[in-house]
Write an enzyme that holds these catalytic residues in place. Structure first.
Site, mmCIF file in Angstrom:
data_model
loop_
_atom_site.group_PDB
_atom_site.id
_atom_site.type_symbol
_atom_site.label_atom_id
_atom_site.label_comp_id
_atom_site.label_asym_id
_atom_site.label_seq_id
_atom_site.Cartn_x
_atom_site.Cartn_y
_atom_site.Cartn_z
ATOM 1 C CG HIS A 1 -2.052 0.964 1.117
ATOM 2 N ND1 HIS A 1 -1.893 2.331 1.277
ATOM 3 C CD2 HIS A 1 -3.371 0.767 0.862
ATOM 4 C CE1 HIS A 1 -3.060 2.922 1.126
ATOM 5 N NE2 HIS A 1 -3.973 2.013 0.877
ATOM 6 C CG ASP B 1 -8.136 -4.538 -1.740
ATOM 7 O OD1 ASP B 1 -9.335 -4.252 -1.609
ATOM 8 O OD2 ASP B 1 -7.297 -3.747 -2.198
#
Length: 392
Positions: A271, A325
């Site tokens: 990320h 996710d």
């Protein structure tokens, strides 16, 4: 004697940052991220506290209006949302014309934009208009997602049930069955986790659109279109495909080594903001385990856990860990949600964050107009058609 004008300071070239990485584009009091320590707060409240104690509608109120509601404010907000869940039959008829094979995100973007036709009065300086728009979007987005799911199966949409809370009602409209209370609570917590995350791509899109002073339905529709891209909202679908491709726990290590060697993207890892495990992934992993205790185990969870363990050794030193996710798809699958609805559910939750940024943008608005670095040809003379060189 006339004094000569003061010399102009030479302009300092602005460095180009692909994707605007690290470039502040606004000031915001909505959400704060500490990517080094793995901390995420909404209006100063740690996400872990909100996920454990709040509801999605209470969290939405906090994000949009800046403070936790009183018992009376929350009751009124919940009642208003409940009263506005239904959508016009004209919107349902429009959705029946959508191709059954179309992606639900495209259906949602078109449906959200259509709300602007039904509520075309634009009074952005009227607090009642702002409140009503917030209520309509929070209330109707889930109904439209569930409606398209049934319409594409050749069925009529199910009307909302006023006796069910926000998340339970959505699961009911989607599955045609009243959900288990534990499942409904876990789904509600998932919405809290996805409600806001600073100036990500879809939120930036929302703020740019809002800065033109268009209506909030266009703001949300533009954000939905941005979220639909696979680099933003669709990664949890790809995580499940990856886990199914790996297949078994024993195959994880060799699969990961080959993927790293081939420079293949490991879905659900990494990320831009976090250099540790995403705090949302930590909570989602626990939610997955709670679901499995109630409704039965999912073998893909064992593959996911093993992949996280092996990846910590291979990728951890680079600051690459599971993101939001990685476990969310496993949660949604256990809840019986179709895979291509994962991103529309993301949009249901993130509507709260988009609307919070819409209100904040209106509070100190200036239309976005970034500059560019030109890389094209220098000045050239126009040539008649017969004089132009042939292209080989």
């Amino acid at each position: 004697m006339t004094s000569s004008p003061a010399p102009q300071a030479a302009s300092v070239p602005v460095p180009f940052r692909p994707g605007l990485e690290g470039v502040p584009a606004t000031q915001s009091a909505i959400c704060d991220i500490d990517g080094i320590r793995g901390l995420l707060t909404y209006r100063g409240y740690p996400l872990e506290q909100l996920a454990a104690n709040s509801t999605f509608l209470e969290t939405a109120y906090l994000l949009i209006w800046g403070e936790l509601p009183t018992i009376f404010q929350l009751r009124d907000f919940e009642q208003e949302v409940q009263m506005h869940r239904r959508v016009s039959f004209r919107i349902r008829d429009m959705m029946k014309c959508f191709p059954a094979g179309g992606h639900p995100m495209d259906a949602l973007q078109a449906s959200a934009a259509s709300l602007g036709l039904f509520y075309s009065r634009r009074a952005l300086d009227d607090p009642q208009y702002v409140f009503d728009a917030v209520v309509r979007l929070i209330a109707k987005i889930p109904t439209m997602v569930a409606a398209f799911q049934l319409i594409r199966k050749g069925q009529d949409p199910i009307q909302p049930r006023d006796d069910l809370a926000y998340s339970a009602n959505f699961l009911y409209m989607l599955t045609e069955r009243e959900p288990d209370p534990i499942a409904a609570r876990i789904f509600d917590r998932c919405l809290i986790l996805h409600a806001e995350h600073s100036l990500n791509a879809s939120t930036f899109s929302a703020r740019v659109t809002a800065s033109t002073l268009t209506d909030p339905y266009a703001v949300v529709a533009s954000a939905v279109g941005t979220l639909a891209g696979p680099l933003h909202g669709g990664a949890n679908e790809d995580v499940l495909e990856m886990l199914e491709e790996i297949g078994t726990v024993d195959a994880v290590e060799s699969w990961l080594d080959q993927a790293i060697k081939a420079r293949k993207k490991i879905m659900g890892f990494g990320h831009r903001e976090y250099k540790v495990k995403d705090p949302r992934a930590v909570i989602l992993q626990k939610l997955a385990e709670d679901l499995f205790l109630r409704f039965g185990h999912d073998a893909m969870y064992d593959v996911a856990r093993r992949l996280e363990e092996v990846a910590a050794d291979r990728l951890g030193p680079k600051g690459i860990y599971p993101n939001v996710d990685f476990y969310s798809g496993l949660v949604y699958r256990k809840l019986g949600i179709p895979r291509d609805l994962f991103t529309p559910i993301f949009a249901i939750a993130r509507t709260a964050g988009w609307l919070a940024h819409w209100r904040e943008q209106l509070g100190a608005n200036r239309i976005y107009r970034p500059t560019q670095i030109y890389t094209g040809s220098g000045e050239r003379a126009w040539l008649p058609l017969e004089s132009r060189p042939a292209v080989v």
